[in-house]
Write a protein that holds these residues in place. Structure first.
Motif, mmCIF file in Angstrom:
data_model
loop_
_atom_site.group_PDB
_atom_site.id
_atom_site.type_symbol
_atom_site.label_atom_id
_atom_site.label_comp_id
_atom_site.label_asym_id
_atom_site.label_seq_id
_atom_site.Cartn_x
_atom_site.Cartn_y
_atom_site.Cartn_z
ATOM 1 N N GLY A 20 -74.897 16.832 8.307
ATOM 2 C CA GLY A 20 -75.514 16.375 7.036
ATOM 3 C C GLY A 20 -75.199 17.741 5.468
ATOM 4 N N LYS A 21 -74.007 18.307 5.900
ATOM 5 C CA LYS A 21 -73.827 18.836 4.343
ATOM 6 C C LYS A 21 -72.606 18.367 3.619
ATOM 7 C CE LYS A 21 -72.523 23.339 2.774
ATOM 8 N NZ LYS A 21 -73.104 25.044 3.015
ATOM 9 N N TYR A 22 -71.723 18.088 4.854
ATOM 10 C CA TYR A 22 -70.360 17.211 4.522
ATOM 11 C C TYR A 22 -70.632 15.555 5.187
ATOM 12 C CZ TYR A 22 -69.756 21.821 3.892
ATOM 13 O OH TYR A 22 -69.265 23.486 3.434
ATOM 14 N N ALA A 23 -71.697 14.976 5.331
ATOM 15 C CA ALA A 23 -70.590 14.432 5.555
ATOM 16 C C ALA A 23 -70.739 13.569 6.937
ATOM 17 C CB ALA A 23 -69.942 13.060 4.724
ATOM 18 N N GLU A 24 -68.972 13.976 6.926
ATOM 19 C CA GLU A 24 -68.333 14.295 8.805
ATOM 20 C C GLU A 24 -67.496 15.438 8.513
ATOM 21 O OE1 GLU A 24 -66.880 10.067 8.244
ATOM 22 O OE2 GLU A 24 -64.799 10.973 8.775
ATOM 23 N N THR A 25 -67.396 15.441 9.677
ATOM 24 C CA THR A 25 -66.441 16.819 9.649
ATOM 25 C C THR A 25 -65.529 17.015 10.551
ATOM 26 O OG1 THR A 25 -68.166 18.405 10.870
ATOM 27 C CG2 THR A 25 -68.012 18.394 8.457
ATOM 28 N N THR A 26 -65.127 17.806 10.555
ATOM 29 C CA THR A 26 -63.578 17.215 11.966
ATOM 30 C C THR A 26 -62.979 19.055 12.129
ATOM 31 O OG1 THR A 26 -62.518 15.584 11.396
ATOM 32 C CG2 THR A 26 -60.742 17.003 12.573
ATOM 33 N N CYS A 27 -62.956 19.593 13.464
ATOM 34 C CA CYS A 27 -62.633 21.110 14.126
ATOM 35 C C CYS A 27 -60.497 20.722 13.870
ATOM 36 C CB CYS A 27 -62.892 21.577 14.939
ATOM 37 S SG CYS A 27 -62.555 23.017 15.487
ATOM 38 N N VAL A 28 -60.568 21.315 13.116
ATOM 39 C CA VAL A 28 -59.189 21.364 12.401
ATOM 40 C C VAL A 28 -58.581 23.189 13.689
ATOM 41 C CG1 VAL A 28 -56.299 21.980 11.113
ATOM 42 C CG2 VAL A 28 -58.637 20.025 10.803
ATOM 43 N N ALA A 29 -57.315 22.802 13.602
ATOM 44 C CA ALA A 29 -56.713 24.256 14.682
ATOM 45 C C ALA A 29 -55.634 24.639 14.487
ATOM 46 C CB ALA A 29 -57.370 25.078 15.992
ATOM 47 N N GLY A 30 -54.589 26.192 15.031
ATOM 48 C CA GLY A 30 -53.531 25.288 14.231
ATOM 49 C C GLY A 30 -52.929 27.304 14.192
ATOM 50 N N MET A 31 -51.813 27.923 14.103
ATOM 51 C CA MET A 31 -51.689 28.801 14.137
ATOM 52 C C MET A 31 -50.723 29.211 13.001
ATOM 53 S SD MET A 31 -48.215 28.025 16.391
ATOM 54 C CE MET A 31 -47.496 29.910 16.227
ATOM 55 N N ASP A 32 -51.436 30.545 13.248
ATOM 56 C CA ASP A 32 -50.416 30.915 11.546
ATOM 57 C C ASP A 32 -48.546 31.373 12.201
ATOM 58 O OD1 ASP A 32 -50.194 33.880 12.838
ATOM 59 O OD2 ASP A 32 -52.372 34.047 11.986
ATOM 60 N N GLU A 33 -48.675 32.449 10.272
ATOM 61 C CA GLU A 33 -46.905 32.858 10.231
ATOM 62 C C GLU A 33 -46.463 33.787 11.924
ATOM 63 O OE1 GLU A 33 -45.029 31.733 6.539
ATOM 64 O OE2 GLU A 33 -46.729 33.067 6.208
ATOM 65 N N LYS A 34 -48.075 34.165 12.286
ATOM 66 C CA LYS A 34 -47.316 35.519 13.133
ATOM 67 C C LYS A 34 -47.995 35.049 14.417
ATOM 68 C CE LYS A 34 -49.000 39.067 9.967
ATOM 69 N NZ LYS A 34 -49.802 40.843 9.685
ATOM 70 N N GLY A 35 -48.016 33.285 14.834
ATOM 71 C CA GLY A 35 -48.571 33.157 16.165
ATOM 72 C C GLY A 35 -50.232 33.081 16.706
ATOM 73 N N ASN A 36 -50.579 33.826 15.422
ATOM 74 C CA ASN A 36 -52.154 33.872 15.895
ATOM 75 C C ASN A 36 -53.072 32.650 15.850
ATOM 76 O OD1 ASN A 36 -51.944 36.667 15.923
ATOM 77 N ND2 ASN A 36 -52.145 36.169 13.992
ATOM 78 N N LEU A 37 -53.408 31.882 16.884
ATOM 79 C CA LEU A 37 -54.459 30.895 16.653
ATOM 80 C C LEU A 37 -55.977 30.560 15.609
ATOM 81 C CD1 LEU A 37 -54.776 29.979 20.091
ATOM 82 C CD2 LEU A 37 -53.512 28.417 18.742
ATOM 83 N N VAL A 38 -55.688 29.698 14.821
ATOM 84 C CA VAL A 38 -56.920 29.840 13.926
ATOM 85 C C VAL A 38 -57.465 28.669 13.725
ATOM 86 C CG1 VAL A 38 -55.484 31.299 12.268
ATOM 87 C CG2 VAL A 38 -55.546 29.038 11.698
ATOM 88 N N ARG A 39 -59.285 28.939 13.429
ATOM 89 C CA ARG A 39 -60.048 27.626 13.502
ATOM 90 C C ARG A 39 -60.088 27.216 11.910
ATOM 91 N NH1 ARG A 39 -63.165 29.073 16.414
ATOM 92 N NH2 ARG A 39 -62.778 27.881 18.423
ATOM 93 N N LEU A 40 -59.754 26.078 11.376
ATOM 94 C CA LEU A 40 -60.517 25.485 9.881
ATOM 95 C C LEU A 40 -61.617 25.307 9.437
ATOM 96 C CD1 LEU A 40 -57.235 25.182 8.950
ATOM 97 C CD2 LEU A 40 -58.012 27.151 8.343
ATOM 98 N N PHE A 41 -62.881 24.837 9.053
ATOM 99 C CA PHE A 41 -63.827 24.868 9.252
ATOM 100 C C PHE A 41 -64.718 24.772 7.765
ATOM 101 C CE2 PHE A 41 -67.168 22.033 11.152
ATOM 102 C CZ PHE A 41 -68.114 22.515 10.783
ATOM 103 N N PRO A 42 -65.479 23.885 7.574
ATOM 104 C CA PRO A 42 -65.660 22.559 7.599
ATOM 105 C C PRO A 42 -64.217 21.167 6.732
ATOM 106 C CG PRO A 42 -67.163 23.165 6.145
ATOM 107 C CD PRO A 42 -66.276 24.477 5.850
ATOM 108 N N VAL A 43 -63.910 20.488 7.792
ATOM 109 C CA VAL A 43 -63.154 19.791 7.076
ATOM 110 C C VAL A 43 -63.274 18.499 6.983
ATOM 111 C CG1 VAL A 43 -60.343 18.781 6.593
ATOM 112 C CG2 VAL A 43 -61.091 21.169 7.703
ATOM 113 N N PRO A 44 -64.072 17.465 5.940
ATOM 114 C CA PRO A 44 -64.377 16.269 5.928
ATOM 115 C C PRO A 44 -63.022 15.636 6.107
ATOM 116 C CG PRO A 44 -65.345 17.574 4.570
ATOM 117 C CD PRO A 44 -63.851 18.016 5.387
#
Length: 269
Positions: A20-44
């Motif tokens: 409703g806020k961003y039309a459409e969104t995708t959940c993005v995940a990855g790892m930082d330079e220290k090897g920590n998993l991270v979730r990034l949101f919102p990403v239309p």
């Protein structure tokens, strides 16, 4: 929490869903330079400027801050207009560089251990190496078309402006709804301790695989789809990237598939 500069290796993009806020969104995940998993949101993702879109296995730089409404430990809000794409880590010989980077993340070998860690408040993203893949369940969705409410989100969100209201904003593109839900059945443990699990596949690449099989093979799409997910990918050194849902945190999804070739055993002379 302060806004900080982050460098993140992208490991996951889920299939987009109406917002409703961003039309459409995708959940993005990855790892930082220290090897920590991270979730990034919102990403239309499909609606942001082309130069700020990114690929799986690509390093990006962006400004992020700890999510205010999402208290899962790995969740961050990304400032989409600050995204800068970096190098893409190619497979190369035997996935050497990708393996080196992933070595910073210790995978689980049993889903029950992941859930126990969640209950202890430690994780909402995890790598899992199942003992074996049992098969794919394919279930038709109750409604293969978007509801009027979903269509309104997809169209109105793109026409009303706001965060992405800029001259180079892409033209309106209605997201195609997947007519099926896909689930992996897999096993953890061995022998008498073996236990079967079933989780939904929401990896964007799985959705793209369905559309490609449908386009290329028509009514015979399922055979080719299963060939890839039940035989080809499980024959590799498969790891499942698991992520739970914000509202229902005991419900986990398979958000990405990581499947390098098996490393060759050294020959004895």
């Amino acid at each position: 929490m302060a806004i900080v500069d982050a460098r993140i290796l992208i490991l996951c993009k889920t299939y987009p869903s109406p917002s409703g806020k961003y039309a459409e969104t995708t959940c993005v995940a990855g790892m930082d330079e220290k090897g920590n998993l991270v979730r990034l949101f919102p990403v239309p993702f499909r609606l942001i400027a082309e130069e700020q879109q990114f690929k799986k296995w690509q390093w990006i730089k962006a400004k992020v801050e700890k999510a205010k409404k999402d208290h899962r430990p790995e969740s961050f809000t990304i400032k989409v207009d600050t995204i800068e794409g970096g190098i893409v880590i190619q497979p190369g010989k035997d996935w050497a560089e990708r393996r080196r980077l992933l070595a910073a993340i210790k995978p689980y070998d049993h889903f029950d251990d992941i859930e126990a860690a969640r209950l202890a408040g430690r994780i909402s993203l995890a790598m899992l190496k199942p003992a074996r893949i049992l098969g794919v369940d394919i279930e038709a969705v109750s409604n293969p078309d978007w509801t009027d409410e979903d269509l309104a989100k997809l169209v109105n969100g793109q026409t009303q402006g706001g965060l992405f209201d800029r001259e180079d904003k892409p033209s309106i593109r209605t997201l195609r709804k997947l007519p099926f839900d896909f689930y992996y059945r897999y096993e953890c443990g061995k022998g008498t301790t073996a236990k079967t699990f079933r989780h939904k596949l929401v990896d964007w690449e799985v959705g793209a695989l369905y559309w490609n099989c449908d386009r290329l093979y028509g009514a015979d799409w399922e055979r080719h789809f299963r060939e890839k997910l039940e035989k080809d990918i499980p024959s590799k050194d498969l790891t499942l990237l698991m992520g739970n849902q914000h509202r229902f945190q005991d419900q986990w999804l398979i958000i990405s598939l990581i499947y390098p070739p098996h490393q060759m055993q050294a020959e004895l002379f």
